[in-house]
Design a protein around this motif. Structure first.
Motif, PDB file in Angstrom:
ATOM      1  N   TRP A 166       0.851 -25.348  -0.608  1.00 57.48           N
ATOM      2  CA  TRP A 166       1.204 -26.788  -0.105  1.00 57.48           C
ATOM      3  C   TRP A 166       1.479 -27.465  -1.474  1.00 57.48           C
ATOM      4  O   TRP A 166       2.412 -28.220  -1.186  1.00 57.48           O
ATOM      5  N   SER A 167       0.672 -27.200  -2.538  1.00 62.88           N
ATOM      6  CA  SER A 167       0.808 -27.911  -3.742  1.00 62.88           C
ATOM      7  C   SER A 167       2.411 -27.512  -4.278  1.00 62.88           C
ATOM      8  O   SER A 167       3.024 -28.327  -4.855  1.00 62.88           O
ATOM      9  N   VAL A 168       2.574 -26.279  -4.381  1.00 66.77           N
ATOM     10  CA  VAL A 168       3.822 -25.642  -4.888  1.00 66.77           C
ATOM     11  C   VAL A 168       4.831 -26.312  -3.903  1.00 66.77           C
ATOM     12  O   VAL A 168       5.869 -26.800  -4.437  1.00 66.77           O
ATOM     13  N   ALA A 169       4.848 -26.467  -2.563  1.00 64.61           N
ATOM     14  CA  ALA A 169       5.827 -27.102  -1.946  1.00 64.61           C
ATOM     15  C   ALA A 169       5.953 -28.474  -2.398  1.00 64.61           C
ATOM     16  O   ALA A 169       7.157 -28.781  -1.946  1.00 64.61           O
ATOM     17  N   ARG A 170       4.985 -29.193  -2.740  1.00 60.58           N
ATOM     18  CA  ARG A 170       5.233 -30.402  -2.908  1.00 60.58           C
ATOM     19  C   ARG A 170       5.367 -31.036  -4.363  1.00 60.58           C
ATOM     20  O   ARG A 170       5.386 -31.948  -4.794  1.00 60.58           O
ATOM     21  N   ALA A 171       5.754 -29.966  -5.147  1.00 56.94           N
ATOM     22  CA  ALA A 171       5.457 -29.932  -6.715  1.00 56.94           C
ATOM     23  C   ALA A 171       6.469 -30.982  -7.016  1.00 56.94           C
ATOM     24  O   ALA A 171       6.164 -31.780  -8.036  1.00 56.94           O
ATOM     25  N   ASP A 172       7.731 -30.748  -6.563  1.00 56.28           N
ATOM     26  CA  ASP A 172       8.810 -31.554  -7.149  1.00 56.28           C
ATOM     27  C   ASP A 172       8.645 -33.055  -6.895  1.00 56.28           C
ATOM     28  O   ASP A 172       8.906 -33.993  -7.740  1.00 56.28           O
ATOM     29  N   GLU A 173       8.083 -33.477  -5.613  1.00 55.60           N
ATOM     30  CA  GLU A 173       7.790 -34.719  -5.267  1.00 55.60           C
ATOM     31  C   GLU A 173       6.774 -35.286  -5.802  1.00 55.60           C
ATOM     32  O   GLU A 173       6.565 -36.571  -6.530  1.00 55.60           O
ATOM     33  N   LEU A 174       5.551 -34.527  -6.246  1.00 55.15           N
ATOM     34  CA  LEU A 174       4.452 -35.128  -6.735  1.00 55.15           C
ATOM     35  C   LEU A 174       4.106 -34.864  -8.286  1.00 55.15           C
ATOM     36  O   LEU A 174       3.214 -35.087  -8.785  1.00 55.15           O
ATOM     37  N   ARG A 175       5.027 -34.212  -8.901  1.00 53.92           N
ATOM     38  CA  ARG A 175       5.509 -34.067 -10.154  1.00 53.92           C
ATOM     39  C   ARG A 175       4.009 -33.086 -10.730  1.00 53.92           C
ATOM     40  O   ARG A 175       3.306 -33.309 -11.721  1.00 53.92           O
ATOM     41  N   ILE A 176       4.086 -31.990  -9.889  1.00 55.89           N
ATOM     42  CA  ILE A 176       3.165 -30.954 -10.176  1.00 55.89           C
ATOM     43  C   ILE A 176       3.700 -29.869 -11.095  1.00 55.89           C
ATOM     44  O   ILE A 176       4.644 -29.392 -10.661  1.00 55.89           O
ATOM     45  N   THR A 177       2.892 -29.535 -12.292  1.00 57.78           N
ATOM     46  CA  THR A 177       3.679 -28.527 -13.001  1.00 57.78           C
ATOM     47  C   THR A 177       3.044 -27.067 -13.068  1.00 57.78           C
ATOM     48  O   THR A 177       3.352 -26.261 -13.559  1.00 57.78           O
ATOM     49  N   GLU A 178       1.633 -27.093 -12.329  1.00 59.83           N
ATOM     50  CA  GLU A 178       0.879 -25.827 -12.578  1.00 59.83           C
ATOM     51  C   GLU A 178       0.021 -25.721 -11.331  1.00 59.83           C
ATOM     52  O   GLU A 178      -0.693 -26.589 -11.007  1.00 59.83           O
ATOM     53  N   VAL A 179      -0.334 -24.696 -10.556  1.00 54.70           N
ATOM     54  CA  VAL A 179      -1.100 -24.225  -9.605  1.00 54.70           C
ATOM     55  C   VAL A 179      -1.605 -23.069  -9.736  1.00 54.70           C
ATOM     56  O   VAL A 179      -0.968 -22.063 -10.045  1.00 54.70           O
ATOM     57  N   SER A 180      -3.156 -22.960  -9.713  1.00 54.48           N
ATOM     58  CA  SER A 180      -3.947 -21.707 -10.237  1.00 54.48           C
ATOM     59  C   SER A 180      -4.786 -21.599  -8.732  1.00 54.48           C
ATOM     60  O   SER A 180      -5.660 -22.371  -8.591  1.00 54.48           O
ATOM     61  N   PHE A 181      -4.963 -20.248  -8.541  1.00 52.59           N
ATOM     62  CA  PHE A 181      -5.869 -19.875  -7.481  1.00 52.59           C
ATOM     63  C   PHE A 181      -6.156 -18.301  -7.661  1.00 52.59           C
ATOM     64  O   PHE A 181      -5.219 -17.475  -7.667  1.00 52.59           O
ATOM     65  N   GLY A 182      -7.701 -18.246  -7.839  1.00 55.79           N
ATOM     66  CA  GLY A 182      -7.817 -16.833  -7.703  1.00 55.79           C
ATOM     67  C   GLY A 182      -7.357 -16.323  -9.151  1.00 55.79           C
ATOM     68  O   GLY A 182      -7.590 -16.815 -10.341  1.00 55.79           O
ATOM     69  N   ASP A 183      -6.649 -15.355  -9.213  1.00 54.75           N
ATOM     70  CA  ASP A 183      -6.045 -14.741 -10.476  1.00 54.75           C
ATOM     71  C   ASP A 183      -4.676 -14.794 -10.524  1.00 54.75           C
ATOM     72  O   ASP A 183      -4.013 -14.228 -11.313  1.00 54.75           O
ATOM     73  N   ARG A 184      -3.975 -15.884  -9.687  1.00 57.47           N
ATOM     74  CA  ARG A 184      -2.470 -16.015  -9.829  1.00 57.47           C
ATOM     75  C   ARG A 184      -2.376 -17.440  -9.991  1.00 57.47           C
ATOM     76  O   ARG A 184      -3.161 -18.367  -9.938  1.00 57.47           O
ATOM     77  N   VAL A 185      -1.324 -17.778 -10.829  1.00 57.46           N
ATOM     78  CA  VAL A 185      -0.787 -18.850 -11.241  1.00 57.46           C
ATOM     79  C   VAL A 185       0.841 -19.443 -10.945  1.00 57.46           C
ATOM     80  O   VAL A 185       1.606 -18.102 -11.338  1.00 57.46           O
ATOM     81  N   TRP A 186       1.087 -20.551 -10.787  1.00 59.10           N
ATOM     82  CA  TRP A 186       2.579 -20.797 -10.607  1.00 59.10           C
ATOM     83  C   TRP A 186       2.754 -21.982 -11.549  1.00 59.10           C
ATOM     84  O   TRP A 186       1.974 -22.959 -11.636  1.00 59.10           O
ATOM     85  N   ARG A 187       3.897 -21.793 -12.468  1.00 59.02           N
ATOM     86  CA  ARG A 187       4.078 -22.724 -13.287  1.00 59.02           C
ATOM     87  C   ARG A 187       5.758 -23.293 -12.977  1.00 59.02           C
ATOM     88  O   ARG A 187       6.505 -22.596 -12.844  1.00 59.02           O
ATOM     89  N   ALA A 188       5.763 -24.783 -13.160  1.00 63.46           N
ATOM     90  CA  ALA A 188       6.978 -25.300 -12.807  1.00 63.46           C
ATOM     91  C   ALA A 188       8.152 -24.523 -13.719  1.00 63.46           C
ATOM     92  O   ALA A 188       9.503 -24.745 -13.539  1.00 63.46           O
ATOM     93  N   GLY A 189       7.905 -24.459 -15.035  1.00 62.30           N
ATOM     94  CA  GLY A 189       8.696 -24.000 -16.049  1.00 62.30           C
ATOM     95  C   GLY A 189       9.215 -22.738 -15.777  1.00 62.30           C
ATOM     96  O   GLY A 189      10.145 -22.272 -16.401  1.00 62.30           O
TER      97      GLY A 189
END
Length: 315
Positions: A266-289
Motif C-alpha cells: 500500500w505504501s509503495v502504491a501511494r509513494a508518488d502521492e505521499l512522497r515516500i522514498t523507502e519502505v522496509s518490511f522483513g528483509d526486503r526494502v523498496w527505494r524510490a531511487g
C-alpha cells in the motif's frame, strides 16, 4: 524529348527529404538519451504487478486508487475475491481514475450516481467512501464470492454492459494478490523526482488510518524537522503490523506476514502521492531511487522483523 536527368530530380529531392527527416529523428533521439543520462531521469513514473506475459502496468494515480480500494475491502474483513471484484469493476468503470464525469451524473472510481442514492457528489469523489459503498452493495449479494465476477459486479452496478467486467479479471487478480499481501514484493513503482516537496508524516498517518483504521496508526516517528527530532534526517514512520481479521476473511488473511506486505505494498502504491522514498518490511526494502522500482534484499536483514513496516519520507 527533355534532358535525361529531369525525371530523376523528384526522386533525388525525395531521397534528400527522407534523409533529412531521418537525421532529425536520430538527432532528437540522441538528445533525449543524452539529457536522461545527464539528469538521471527514468521517464514518467510507472507501477507494475506480475511478470512476463502475466503483467499489468499502470500509473501511480491508478496504483494509489487500487491500494485504497483494496485497503477498504480488507479492513471490512472481506476476502481477496471481494477485492478482485471491486478492482475489476473500477478498471472497467473508470480505469482506476477518480474522474469527475461520466454517463449522465456518474462520478468517481465506480461511476456511482448521486441521483441513484449512492451519496452526494463530494462523497462519491472520495475513494474511501465510494469503495465502501461498492463493498456495501457487494455484501448484499448472496454467495458473491462463488459467482462469476461479471455476475457479482453486475448485481451491484447494474451496468448496460455487464460482460465488460470479465476482461479486467486477470489484471484485477494480480493487483488484489499484491495489495492484500498474499504476493510479497509483487508491486513495484518508480516515482517522480520533485525537489522541495517533502513528505508530511501527519498526512501519511491520516491516510493510513482512513484506509486501515486506528490499528494502522504509526507507533513512532523519527527524524524530520519537528521538535525533538533531528532536522538532518528524513522522517521515518514505524507502522505496526496488527492483523485485521473478519468473518469473511480468507484463510491466511490474518497472518502477520501477509498484513505486513499489505501495508508495505500500500505504501509503495501511494509513494508518488505521499512522497515516500523507502519502505522496509522483513528483509526486503523498496527505494524510490531504484531505476526499476523493485524490491531488494535489505542490508539490515532481519532488523525490521515482522513486527512493523518502516516508511521513510522525502525531506
Amino acid at each position: 524529348m527533355g534532358p535525361v536527368s529531369e525525371p530523376t530530380r523528384p526522386r533525388r529531392r525525395g531521397r534528400l527529404a527522407r534523409s533529412a527527416a531521418a537525421f532529425a529523428v536520430l538527432l532528437g533521439l540522441a538528445s533525449y538519451v543524452a539529457v536522461h543520462q545527464l539528469t538521471g531521469s527514468t521517464g514518467a513514473p510507472r507501477c507494475s504487478v506480475g511478470s512476463g506475459d502475466n503483467r499489468y502496468e499502470f500509473t501511480p494515480e491508478q496504483a494509489s486508487n487500487a491500494a485504497t480500494i483494496s485497503a477498504v475491502g480488507t479492513t471490512r474483513g472481506l476476502p481477496e475475491r471481494a477485492v478482485t471484484i471491486a478492482l475489476a469493476t473500477a478498471l472497467q468503470e473508470s480505469a482506476l481514475r477518480n474522474i469527475e464525469h461520466g454517463d449522465r451524473d456518474s462520478l468517481g472510481l465506480f461511476q456511482q450516481r448521486p441521483s441513484q442514492g449512492w451519496g452526494t457528489a463530494a462523497q462519491i469523489m472520495d475513494p474511501v467512501y465510494s469503495s465502501g459503498k461498492f463493498y456495501e452493495g457487494l455484501e448484499k449479494v448472496p454467495g458473491y464470492s462463488r459467482l462469476p465476477l461479471t455476475v457479482a459486479a453486475q448485481k451491484v452496478q447494474r451496468s448496460g454492459f455487464p460482460q465488460a467486467y470479465a476482461k479486467h479479471e486477470p489484471d484485477a487478480a494480480l493487483l488484489s494478490a499484491a495489495l492484500t499481501g498474499r504476493s510479497p514484493a509483487a508491486l513495484t513503482c518508480t516515482t517522480s523526482e520533485v525537489k522541495g516537496r517533502p513528505g508530511d508524516p501527519e498526512q501519511l498517518r491520516r491516510e493510513l488510518v482512513r484506509a486501515f483504521g486506528e490499528k494502522a496508526a504509526p507507533e513512532a516517528v523519527t527524524g524530520g524537522p519537528s521538535a525533538g527530532r533531528s532536522a538532518s534526517e528524513p522522517p521515518v514512520l514505524v507502522v505496526p503490523v496488527r492483523t485485521a481479521t473478519g468473518a469473511g476473511s480468507a484463510p491466511g488473511a490474518g497472518s502477520d506476514e501477509r498484513r505486513g506486505w499489505e501495508l508495505a505494498q500500500w505504501s509503495v502504491a501511494r509513494a508518488d502521492e505521499l512522497r515516500i522514498t523507502e519502505v522496509s518490511f522483513g528483509d526486503r526494502v523498496w527505494r524510490a531511487g531504484e531505476a526499476d522500482g523493485g524490491w531488494s534484499k535489505s542490508s539490515g536483514a532481519g532488523a525490521v522483523g515482522g513486527a512493523s513496516v518502516r516508511v521513510r519520507l522525502a525531506q
